[in-house]
Design a protein around this motif. Structure first.
Motif: not given
Ligand SMILES: [Zn+2]
Length: 70
Positions: A29, A31, A34, A50, A54
């Protein structure tokens, strides 16, 4: 010198992420905060996060940053 160990840790984390991304049909991911490994569900759309949550969070954060900078 105090950054040496932190740099090594970052490199290790990067390697782990790359390995995890290579092993799974998906990726890590994008982000910040995260870092979950997600599976691509074969929708044909390249995923970067993900979850939709996000992706939205990153978009909102980027928008806020741009607003603050501008
Ligand atoms: Zn995520």
């Amino acid at each position: 010198m105090r950054d040496a160990s932190a740099g090594a840790l970052t490199a290790a984390a990067r390697n782990w992420r790359a390995a995890a991304a290579a092993r799974t049909p998906g990726g890590v991911c994008g982000a910040s905060g995260c870092g979950r490994v997600y599976l691509a569900l074969g929708s044909g759309v390249p995923q970067r996060y993900c979850s939709r949550r996000c992706a939205t969070r990153v978009r909102v954060a980027a928008h806020r940053r741009a607003k603050a900078a501008g």
